[in-house]
Each structure stands twice: as structure tokens, then as C-alpha cells.
Design a protein around this motif. Structure first.
Motif, PDB file in Angstrom:
ATOM      1  N   ALA A 198       0.831  -1.206   0.000  1.00 17.72           N
ATOM      2  CA  ALA A 198       0.000   0.000   0.000  1.00 17.72           C
ATOM      3  C   ALA A 198       0.864   1.254   0.000  1.00 17.72           C
ATOM      4  N   ASP A 199       1.919   1.258   0.805  1.00 19.36           N
ATOM      5  CA  ASP A 199       2.804   2.423   0.875  1.00 19.36           C
ATOM      6  C   ASP A 199       3.540   2.655  -0.442  1.00 19.36           C
ATOM      7  N   LEU A 200       4.012   1.580  -1.070  1.00 20.85           N
ATOM      8  CA  LEU A 200       4.695   1.710  -2.362  1.00 20.85           C
ATOM      9  C   LEU A 200       3.765   2.295  -3.419  1.00 20.85           C
ATOM     10  N   CYS A 201       2.551   1.769  -3.483  1.00 20.27           N
ATOM     11  CA  CYS A 201       1.583   2.263  -4.467  1.00 20.27           C
ATOM     12  C   CYS A 201       1.203   3.712  -4.183  1.00 20.27           C
ATOM     13  N   ALA A 202       0.960   4.019  -2.921  1.00 24.38           N
ATOM     14  CA  ALA A 202       0.593   5.392  -2.546  1.00 24.38           C
ATOM     15  C   ALA A 202       1.695   6.368  -2.934  1.00 24.38           C
ATOM     16  N   ALA A 203       2.950   5.972  -2.737  1.00 21.48           N
ATOM     17  CA  ALA A 203       4.073   6.841  -3.092  1.00 21.48           C
ATOM     18  C   ALA A 203       4.126   7.090  -4.597  1.00 21.48           C
ATOM     19  N   GLU A 204       3.861   6.061  -5.386  1.00 22.73           N
ATOM     20  CA  GLU A 204       3.876   6.217  -6.850  1.00 22.73           C
ATOM     21  C   GLU A 204       2.721   7.103  -7.314  1.00 22.73           C
ATOM     22  N   PHE A 205       1.544   6.911  -6.728  1.00 19.83           N
ATOM     23  CA  PHE A 205       0.414   7.769  -7.082  1.00 19.83           C
ATOM     24  C   PHE A 205       0.685   9.212  -6.667  1.00 19.83           C
ATOM     25  N   ALA A 206       1.275   9.399  -5.510  1.00 23.67           N
ATOM     26  CA  ALA A 206       1.608  10.752  -5.029  1.00 23.67           C
ATOM     27  C   ALA A 206       2.643  11.419  -5.931  1.00 23.67           C
ATOM     28  N   ALA A 207       3.503  10.611  -6.552  1.00 22.20           N
ATOM     29  CA  ALA A 207       4.537  11.141  -7.444  1.00 22.20           C
ATOM     30  C   ALA A 207       3.989  11.453  -8.838  1.00 22.20           C
ATOM     31  N   GLY A 208       2.725  11.143  -9.071  1.00 22.07           N
ATOM     32  CA  GLY A 208       2.099  11.503 -10.339  1.00 22.07           C
ATOM     33  C   GLY A 208       1.712  10.371 -11.258  1.00 22.07           C
ATOM     34  N   ALA A 209       2.001   9.139 -10.878  1.00 22.38           N
ATOM     35  CA  ALA A 209       1.605   8.001 -11.721  1.00 22.38           C
ATOM     36  C   ALA A 209       0.090   7.821 -11.654  1.00 22.38           C
ATOM     37  N   ASP A 210      -0.488   7.433 -12.774  1.00 18.26           N
ATOM     38  CA  ASP A 210      -1.910   7.091 -12.810  1.00 18.26           C
ATOM     39  C   ASP A 210      -2.121   5.588 -12.889  1.00 18.26           C
ATOM     40  N   VAL A 211      -1.056   4.877 -13.291  1.00 20.09           N
ATOM     41  CA  VAL A 211      -1.092   3.425 -13.405  1.00 20.09           C
ATOM     42  C   VAL A 211       0.101   2.873 -12.634  1.00 20.09           C
ATOM     43  N   VAL A 212      -0.169   1.936 -11.734  1.00 20.21           N
ATOM     44  CA  VAL A 212       0.906   1.282 -10.994  1.00 20.21           C
ATOM     45  C   VAL A 212       0.838  -0.213 -11.288  1.00 20.21           C
ATOM     46  N   ILE A 213       1.942  -0.739 -11.806  1.00 21.84           N
ATOM     47  CA  ILE A 213       2.063  -2.175 -12.066  1.00 21.84           C
ATOM     48  C   ILE A 213       2.713  -2.789 -10.835  1.00 21.84           C
ATOM     49  N   MET A 214       1.997  -3.693 -10.191  1.00 22.07           N
ATOM     50  CA  MET A 214       2.490  -4.337  -8.976  1.00 22.07           C
ATOM     51  C   MET A 214       2.990  -5.735  -9.342  1.00 22.07           C
ATOM     52  N   GLU A 215       4.296  -5.947  -9.177  1.00 24.82           N
ATOM     53  CA  GLU A 215       4.900  -7.222  -9.550  1.00 24.82           C
ATOM     54  C   GLU A 215       4.130  -8.393  -8.936  1.00 24.82           C
ATOM     55  N   ARG A 216       3.770  -9.354  -9.799  1.00 22.93           N
ATOM     56  CA  ARG A 216       3.060 -10.583  -9.431  1.00 22.93           C
ATOM     57  C   ARG A 216       1.651 -10.342  -8.890  1.00 22.93           C
ATOM     58  N   HIS A 217       1.108  -9.143  -9.107  1.00 22.89           N
ATOM     59  CA  HIS A 217      -0.260  -8.847  -8.685  1.00 22.89           C
ATOM     60  C   HIS A 217      -1.125  -8.377  -9.846  1.00 22.89           C
ATOM     61  N   GLY A 218      -0.683  -7.355 -10.546  1.00 27.94           N
ATOM     62  CA  GLY A 218      -1.494  -6.753 -11.600  1.00 27.94           C
ATOM     63  C   GLY A 218      -1.323  -5.250 -11.559  1.00 27.94           C
ATOM     64  N   ILE A 219      -2.375  -4.551 -11.947  1.00 30.78           N
ATOM     65  CA  ILE A 219      -2.284  -3.100 -11.984  1.00 30.78           C
ATOM     66  C   ILE A 219      -3.338  -2.448 -11.101  1.00 30.78           C
ATOM     67  N   SER A 220      -3.032  -1.227 -10.712  1.00 28.17           N
ATOM     68  CA  SER A 220      -3.986  -0.373 -10.013  1.00 28.17           C
ATOM     69  C   SER A 220      -3.984   0.949 -10.752  1.00 28.17           C
ATOM     70  N   VAL A 221      -5.158   1.510 -10.983  1.00 25.06           N
ATOM     71  CA  VAL A 221      -5.283   2.705 -11.804  1.00 25.06           C
ATOM     72  C   VAL A 221      -6.170   3.722 -11.098  1.00 25.06           C
ATOM     73  N   VAL A 222      -5.783   4.988 -11.222  1.00 28.28           N
ATOM     74  CA  VAL A 222      -6.628   6.083 -10.745  1.00 28.28           C
ATOM     75  C   VAL A 222      -6.929   6.994 -11.927  1.00 28.28           C
ATOM     76  N   GLY A 223      -8.050   7.677 -11.855  1.00 31.96           N
ATOM     77  CA  GLY A 223      -8.430   8.621 -12.896  1.00 31.96           C
ATOM     78  C   GLY A 223      -9.343   9.687 -12.334  1.00 31.96           C
ATOM     79  N   THR A 224      -9.510  10.749 -13.094  1.00 31.32           N
ATOM     80  CA  THR A 224     -10.390  11.836 -12.631  1.00 31.32           C
ATOM     81  C   THR A 224     -11.852  11.421 -12.688  1.00 31.32           C
ATOM     82  N   THR A 225     -12.155  10.450 -13.551  1.00 29.31           N
ATOM     83  CA  THR A 225     -13.501   9.884 -13.629  1.00 29.31           C
ATOM     84  C   THR A 225     -13.364   8.365 -13.770  1.00 29.31           C
ATOM     85  N   LEU A 226     -14.459   7.668 -13.588  1.00 26.62           N
ATOM     86  CA  LEU A 226     -14.449   6.216 -13.780  1.00 26.62           C
ATOM     87  C   LEU A 226     -14.098   5.876 -15.224  1.00 26.62           C
TER      88      LEU A 226
END
Length: 76
Positions: free
Chosen positions: A22-50
Motif C-alpha cells: 500500500a505504501d509503495l503504491c501510494a508513493a507512486e500515485f503521489a509522485a504523479g503516476a496514474d497506473v501502478v504495475i504491482m509485480e506478481r499482482h497486476g495493476i492499479s489505476v486512478v483517474g479523474t472519472t471512472l
């Protein structure tokens, strides 16, 4: 409409549901990423709308598919 893949980040493996992941992903989102690829898990994505989050997910999956098949063709 113009669709462009936004900033993408990668995180190393951490156990599913762990505070470390959670901390790693939060740091990447805070740094400006909209897509985070989590090794051996998949992706997490944020956007201004669904819809924006869905488009980013779709573009990330297509980019991964292109990279995969390109690697097969090149033999790497």
C-alpha cells in the motif's frame, strides 16, 4: 477523443494486502503516476472519472500485449 496512456510506475513484489505494498503504491500515485504495475499482482489505476480510469486500464493492457508479442517476435 485522444487517448494517451498516462504515467506508469512499477513496484516490486510485496505480499498481497500488506502495508508495504500500500505504501509503495501510494508513493507512486503521489509522485504523479496514474497506473501502478504491482509485480506478481497486476495493476492499479486512478483517474479523474471512472471512464478515465477504465481508459487508462485498457491502454495499459494493450501496451502490455504489444510489448509481450514484440518480445516474442524479437526473441528476447
Amino acid at each position: 477523443a485522444r487517448e494517451t496512456l498516462s504515467g506508469v510506475a512499477w513496484t516490486p513484489f510485496r505480499p498481497n494486502g500488506s502495508q508495504e505494498l500500500a505504501d509503495l503504491c501510494a508513493a507512486e500515485f503521489a509522485a504523479g503516476a496514474d497506473v501502478v504495475i504491482m509485480e506478481r499482482h497486476g495493476i492499479s489505476v486512478v483517474g479523474t472519472t471512472l471512464e478515465d480510469a477504465f481508459i487508462q486500464t485498457d491502454l495499459a493492457e494493450e501496451a502490455a500485449r504489444i510489448a509481450f508479442f514484440s518480445a516474442l517476435i524479437v526473441g528476447t
